[in-house]
Scaffold this active site. Structure first.
Site, PDB file in Angstrom:
ATOM      1  N   LYS A  13       0.833  -1.215   0.000  1.00 37.67           N
ATOM      2  CA  LYS A  13       0.000   0.000   0.000  1.00 37.67           C
ATOM      3  C   LYS A  13       0.869   1.268   0.000  1.00 37.67           C
ATOM      4  O   LYS A  13       0.629   2.178  -0.775  1.00 37.67           O
ATOM      5  CB  LYS A  13      -0.914   0.048   1.243  1.00 37.67           C
ATOM      6  CG  LYS A  13      -1.912  -1.073   1.348  1.00 37.67           C
ATOM      7  CD  LYS A  13      -2.881  -0.839   2.511  1.00 37.67           C
ATOM      8  CE  LYS A  13      -2.220  -0.793   3.868  1.00 37.67           C
ATOM      9  NZ  LYS A  13      -1.582  -2.063   4.289  1.00 37.67           N
ATOM     10  N   ARG A  88      -9.413   1.545   8.919  1.00 42.09           N
ATOM     11  CA  ARG A  88      -8.963   0.185   9.173  1.00 42.09           C
ATOM     12  C   ARG A  88      -9.966  -0.622   9.980  1.00 42.09           C
ATOM     13  O   ARG A  88      -9.716  -1.786  10.288  1.00 42.09           O
ATOM     14  CB  ARG A  88      -7.690   0.276   9.996  1.00 42.09           C
ATOM     15  CG  ARG A  88      -6.565  -0.560   9.458  1.00 42.09           C
ATOM     16  CD  ARG A  88      -5.325   0.078   9.921  1.00 42.09           C
ATOM     17  NE  ARG A  88      -4.178  -0.721  10.025  1.00 42.09           N
ATOM     18  CZ  ARG A  88      -2.996  -0.279   9.609  1.00 42.09           C
ATOM     19  NH1 ARG A  88      -2.879   0.872   9.002  1.00 42.09           N
ATOM     20  NH2 ARG A  88      -1.938  -1.014   9.806  1.00 42.09           N
ATOM     21  N   ARG A 128      11.412  -6.670   4.882  1.00 37.85           N
ATOM     22  CA  ARG A 128      11.247  -5.225   4.716  1.00 37.85           C
ATOM     23  C   ARG A 128      12.218  -4.452   5.608  1.00 37.85           C
ATOM     24  O   ARG A 128      12.404  -4.783   6.762  1.00 37.85           O
ATOM     25  CB  ARG A 128       9.808  -4.839   5.063  1.00 37.85           C
ATOM     26  CG  ARG A 128       9.554  -3.339   4.965  1.00 37.85           C
ATOM     27  CD  ARG A 128       8.107  -3.049   4.809  1.00 37.85           C
ATOM     28  NE  ARG A 128       7.375  -3.110   6.052  1.00 37.85           N
ATOM     29  CZ  ARG A 128       6.083  -2.793   6.149  1.00 37.85           C
ATOM     30  NH1 ARG A 128       5.405  -2.427   5.069  1.00 37.85           N
ATOM     31  NH2 ARG A 128       5.459  -2.863   7.305  1.00 37.85           N
ATOM     32  N   ARG A 161      11.456  -2.482  11.225  1.00 38.08           N
ATOM     33  CA  ARG A 161      10.442  -1.984  12.152  1.00 38.08           C
ATOM     34  C   ARG A 161      10.207  -3.013  13.256  1.00 38.08           C
ATOM     35  O   ARG A 161      10.177  -4.206  12.989  1.00 38.08           O
ATOM     36  CB  ARG A 161       9.131  -1.713  11.399  1.00 38.08           C
ATOM     37  CG  ARG A 161       9.133  -0.390  10.672  1.00 38.08           C
ATOM     38  CD  ARG A 161       7.967  -0.253   9.738  1.00 38.08           C
ATOM     39  NE  ARG A 161       6.678  -0.629  10.308  1.00 38.08           N
ATOM     40  CZ  ARG A 161       5.509  -0.467   9.679  1.00 38.08           C
ATOM     41  NH1 ARG A 161       5.502   0.057   8.466  1.00 38.08           N
ATOM     42  NH2 ARG A 161       4.390  -0.820  10.243  1.00 38.08           N
ATOM     43  N   ARG A 172      -0.353  -9.108  13.475  1.00 34.72           N
ATOM     44  CA  ARG A 172      -0.920  -8.012  12.671  1.00 34.72           C
ATOM     45  C   ARG A 172      -1.823  -8.560  11.572  1.00 34.72           C
ATOM     46  O   ARG A 172      -2.843  -7.961  11.231  1.00 34.72           O
ATOM     47  CB  ARG A 172       0.200  -7.164  12.049  1.00 34.72           C
ATOM     48  CG  ARG A 172       0.920  -6.304  13.083  1.00 34.72           C
ATOM     49  CD  ARG A 172       2.205  -5.747  12.525  1.00 34.72           C
ATOM     50  NE  ARG A 172       1.996  -4.791  11.453  1.00 34.72           N
ATOM     51  CZ  ARG A 172       2.894  -4.516  10.516  1.00 34.72           C
ATOM     52  NH1 ARG A 172       4.052  -5.143  10.494  1.00 34.72           N
ATOM     53  NH2 ARG A 172       2.636  -3.623   9.589  1.00 34.72           N
TER      54      ARG A 172
HETATM   55  P1  AMP Z   1       1.053   0.742   9.222  1.00 38.36           P
HETATM   56  O1  AMP Z   1       2.358   1.410   8.966  1.00 38.36           O
HETATM   57  O2  AMP Z   1      -0.066   1.277   8.395  1.00 38.36           O
HETATM   58  O3  AMP Z   1       1.149  -0.767   9.175  1.00 38.36           O
HETATM   59  O4  AMP Z   1       0.646   1.110  10.744  1.00 38.36           O
HETATM   60  C1  AMP Z   1       1.496   0.758  11.823  1.00 38.36           C
HETATM   61  C2  AMP Z   1       0.686   0.712  13.107  1.00 38.36           C
HETATM   62  O5  AMP Z   1       0.099   2.002  13.367  1.00 38.36           O
HETATM   63  C3  AMP Z   1      -0.498  -0.243  13.113  1.00 38.36           C
HETATM   64  O6  AMP Z   1      -0.108  -1.592  13.412  1.00 38.36           O
HETATM   65  C4  AMP Z   1      -1.366   0.366  14.214  1.00 38.36           C
HETATM   66  O7  AMP Z   1      -0.859   0.099  15.505  1.00 38.36           O
HETATM   67  C5  AMP Z   1      -1.190   1.866  13.949  1.00 38.36           C
HETATM   68  N1  AMP Z   1      -2.188   2.381  12.976  1.00 38.36           N
HETATM   69  C6  AMP Z   1      -1.952   2.935  11.748  1.00 38.36           C
HETATM   70  N2  AMP Z   1      -3.103   3.274  11.149  1.00 38.36           N
HETATM   71  C7  AMP Z   1      -4.096   2.938  11.989  1.00 38.36           C
HETATM   72  C8  AMP Z   1      -5.518   3.009  11.936  1.00 38.36           C
HETATM   73  N3  AMP Z   1      -6.156   3.517  10.876  1.00 38.36           N
HETATM   74  N4  AMP Z   1      -6.223   2.538  13.013  1.00 38.36           N
HETATM   75  C9  AMP Z   1      -5.612   2.035  14.095  1.00 38.36           C
HETATM   76  N5  AMP Z   1      -4.276   1.913  14.212  1.00 38.36           N
HETATM   77  C10 AMP Z   1      -3.516   2.366  13.176  1.00 38.36           C
END
Ligand code: AMP
Length: 219
Positions: A13, A88, A128, A161, A172
């Site tokens: 994404k 989400r 990654r 990360r 996740r």
């Molecule tokens: P990502 O980089 O999009 O995978 O986001 C990393 C982490 O940020 C996720 O595992 C959540 O803990 C938090 N996060 C990001 N976007 C959201 C969202 N829309 N709702 C809830 N938690 C989020």
């Protein structure tokens, strides 16, 4: 035009949303990047979400709604934006629809759903490496940096990360299946979902997405 990128962690994404953002001159709003910046800055928000993010679970819907509401008010969001990682949950999607209904954006125009089989995701996420400075992502197998461990874009040192370790990745994916995957049906029912095979190469996926977006922009 508002475009939402939907799909499991590791589906690409962020990579595809960045390309679309660069081509169409629309800001990319990545809630994950915004939260990571807040953690790095040590802000109140960052302190509240750090351990939640490390555990790979979701930050609460009310906090996320506020983060996105404030971001959409920024000057660079004029004609549109690309959402990466938001909404989400069903609550977030409904709240987002309600928020947009009161703005010039009106509603979500297009949802780019990147579909990738689960075994490929685990492999991708453990390969990654991310740049903590500019947010760029690299794949050690498919898209490695020119110099090992160094960001091509800004020269900072790359890291894995915390939430890309194998056990957290599995957690996740489970969170995705339970809380985010239902949005595929939600947006399909709203008639705005386009599915793409995210297992294809980065270039091929982009060509397919670009075709749909350029058609939508012309319409
Ligand atoms: P990502 O980089 O999009 O995978 O986001 C990393 C982490 O940020 C996720 O595992 C959540 O803990 C938090 N996060 C990001 N976007 C959201 C969202 N829309 N709702 C809830 N938690 C989020």
């Amino acid at each position: 035009m508002l475009i939402v990128f939907l799909g499991p962690p590791g589906a690409g994404k962020g990579t595809q949303a960045s390309r679309v953002s660069a081509k169409y001159g629309m800001p990319k709003i990545s809630t994950g990047d915004m939260l990571r910046e807040a953690v790095a800055a040590g802000s109140d928000l960052g302190q509240r979400v750090a351990s939640i993010m490390d555990a790979g679970v979701l930050v609460d819907d009310a906090t996320m709604a506020q983060v996105v509401r404030e971001r959409l008010l920024k000057e660079d969001v004029t004609t549109g934006a690309i959402l990466d990682g938001y909404p989400r949950t069903r609550v977030q999607a409904e709240g987002f629809d309600a928020l947009l209904a009161g703005t010039r954006h009106g509603s979500v125009d297009l949802v780019v759903f990147l579909d990738v089989p689960e075994d490929r995701l685990v492999e991708r996420l453990s390969n990654r490496r991310a740049c903590p400075s500019c947010g760029a992502n690299f794949q050690l197998d498919l898209n490695p940096p020119a110099k090992a461990g160094v960001c091509d874009r800004c020269g900072a040192g790359l890291v894995q990360r915390e939430d890309d370790s194998e056990q957290v990745v599995r957690d996740r994916l489970e969170v995705y299946r339970r809380q985010t995957e239902p949005l595929v049906a939600y947006y399909r029912d709203h008639g705005v979902l386009e599915r793409f095979d995210g297992a294809d190469s980065i270039g091929d996926v982009f060509v397919a997405i670009d075709e749909v977006i350029s058609r939508a922009v012309r319409a």
